[in-house]
Design a protein around this motif. Structure first.
Motif, short mmCIF file in Angstrom:
data_model
loop_
_atom_site.label_atom_id
_atom_site.label_comp_id
_atom_site.label_asym_id
_atom_site.label_seq_id
_atom_site.Cartn_x
_atom_site.Cartn_y
_atom_site.Cartn_z
N THR A 1 1.99 -8.82 24.58
CA THR A 1 2.30 -7.40 24.64
C THR A 1 2.13 -6.81 23.24
O THR A 1 2.49 -7.43 22.24
N VAL A 2 1.56 -5.65 23.19
CA VAL A 2 1.33 -4.96 21.92
C VAL A 2 2.53 -4.08 21.62
O VAL A 2 2.95 -3.27 22.45
N GLU A 3 3.08 -4.25 20.43
CA GLU A 3 4.22 -3.44 20.03
C GLU A 3 3.75 -2.01 19.75
O GLU A 3 2.76 -1.80 19.05
N PRO A 4 4.46 -1.01 20.29
CA PRO A 4 4.02 0.38 20.10
C PRO A 4 4.23 0.86 18.66
O PRO A 4 5.12 0.42 17.96
N THR A 5 3.35 1.77 18.26
CA THR A 5 3.49 2.43 16.97
C THR A 5 4.27 3.72 17.19
O THR A 5 3.91 4.53 18.02
N ARG A 6 5.35 3.88 16.43
CA ARG A 6 6.22 5.05 16.59
C ARG A 6 6.59 5.62 15.23
O ARG A 6 6.42 4.99 14.20
N TRP A 7 7.15 6.84 15.28
CA TRP A 7 7.67 7.47 14.06
C TRP A 7 9.11 7.03 13.86
O TRP A 7 9.90 7.02 14.78
N TYR A 8 9.44 6.65 12.63
CA TYR A 8 10.80 6.26 12.26
C TYR A 8 11.22 7.09 11.06
O TYR A 8 10.39 7.56 10.29
N VAL A 9 12.52 7.22 10.90
CA VAL A 9 13.08 7.93 9.76
C VAL A 9 13.79 6.90 8.89
O VAL A 9 14.67 6.19 9.37
N VAL B 30 8.04 7.63 8.63
CA VAL B 30 6.95 6.65 8.59
C VAL B 30 6.55 6.30 10.02
O VAL B 30 7.38 6.17 10.90
N ARG B 31 5.23 6.19 10.22
CA ARG B 31 4.70 5.83 11.54
C ARG B 31 4.17 4.41 11.44
O ARG B 31 3.24 4.12 10.68
N SER B 32 4.82 3.52 12.19
CA SER B 32 4.46 2.12 12.11
C SER B 32 5.07 1.37 13.28
O SER B 32 5.80 1.94 14.10
N GLN B 33 4.78 0.09 13.32
CA GLN B 33 5.44 -0.78 14.27
C GLN B 33 6.75 -1.24 13.65
O GLN B 33 6.83 -1.44 12.43
N LYS B 34 7.75 -1.42 14.47
CA LYS B 34 9.08 -1.77 13.97
C LYS B 34 9.07 -3.08 13.19
O LYS B 34 9.73 -3.21 12.16
N SER B 35 8.30 -4.04 13.64
CA SER B 35 8.25 -5.33 12.96
C SER B 35 7.70 -5.21 11.53
O SER B 35 8.14 -5.93 10.63
N ARG B 36 6.76 -4.30 11.31
CA ARG B 36 6.24 -4.09 9.96
C ARG B 36 7.26 -3.44 9.05
O ARG B 36 7.31 -3.71 7.85
N LEU B 37 8.08 -2.57 9.61
CA LEU B 37 9.11 -1.93 8.79
C LEU B 37 10.23 -2.88 8.44
O LEU B 37 10.83 -2.75 7.38
N GLU B 38 10.52 -3.81 9.31
CA GLU B 38 11.59 -4.77 9.02
C GLU B 38 11.22 -5.65 7.84
O GLU B 38 12.10 -6.13 7.12
N LYS C 265 1.40 2.57 -0.58
CA LYS C 265 0.74 1.40 -1.16
C LYS C 265 0.59 0.28 -0.14
O LYS C 265 -0.33 -0.53 -0.23
N LEU C 266 1.51 0.24 0.84
CA LEU C 266 1.43 -0.76 1.91
C LEU C 266 0.53 -0.30 3.05
O LEU C 266 0.50 -0.93 4.10
N SER C 267 -0.19 0.79 2.85
CA SER C 267 -1.10 1.38 3.84
C SER C 267 -0.39 1.80 5.12
O SER C 267 -0.94 1.67 6.22
N LEU C 268 0.82 2.30 4.99
CA LEU C 268 1.56 2.82 6.14
C LEU C 268 1.43 4.34 6.17
O LEU C 268 1.30 4.99 5.13
N ASP C 269 1.45 4.89 7.35
CA ASP C 269 1.36 6.34 7.54
C ASP C 269 2.74 6.93 7.29
O ASP C 269 3.63 6.81 8.12
N ALA C 270 2.93 7.53 6.12
CA ALA C 270 4.24 8.06 5.73
C ALA C 270 4.15 9.55 5.45
O ALA C 270 3.09 10.08 5.11
N PHE C 271 5.29 10.22 5.59
CA PHE C 271 5.37 11.67 5.38
C PHE C 271 6.67 11.98 4.65
O PHE C 271 7.75 11.56 5.07
N PHE C 272 6.56 12.68 3.54
CA PHE C 272 7.72 13.10 2.75
C PHE C 272 7.58 14.60 2.51
O PHE C 272 6.84 15.03 1.62
N PRO C 273 8.24 15.42 3.33
CA PRO C 273 8.03 16.87 3.25
C PRO C 273 8.56 17.48 1.95
O PRO C 273 9.71 17.27 1.58
N THR C 274 7.67 18.23 1.27
CA THR C 274 8.04 18.89 0.02
C THR C 274 7.61 20.35 0.05
O THR C 274 6.84 20.77 0.92
#
Length: 72
Positions: free
Chosen positions: A3-11, A62-70, A28-37
């Protein structure tokens, strides 16, 4: 069948004043991140100065798979 782990937005909540540092680390880790300024114009000693300040100082999105964020 794998099963493929879904990619979701996390805070992520960063320490106060460290949101920009966390954002840079995630990029730097090539993750899709957003920091509103936004830009703020302030007067200092009769001189107008433009600063970039975060809307929400301690939150990074950050938009990623949960396992990558852990790992982070």
């Amino acid at each position: 069948m794998d099963t493929v782990e879904p990619t979701r937005w996390y805070v992520l909540r960063a320490l106060y004043g460290k949101g920009a540092d966390v954002y840079e680390d995630l990029k730097k880790l090539s993750l899709d991140a957003f920091f509103p300024t936004h830009r703020v114009v302030q007067r200092k000693n009769s001189v107008m100065v433009m600063n970039i300040e975060p809307y929400i100082p301690s939150l990074v999105f950050v938009r990623s798979q949960k396992s990558r964020l852990e790992e982070y």
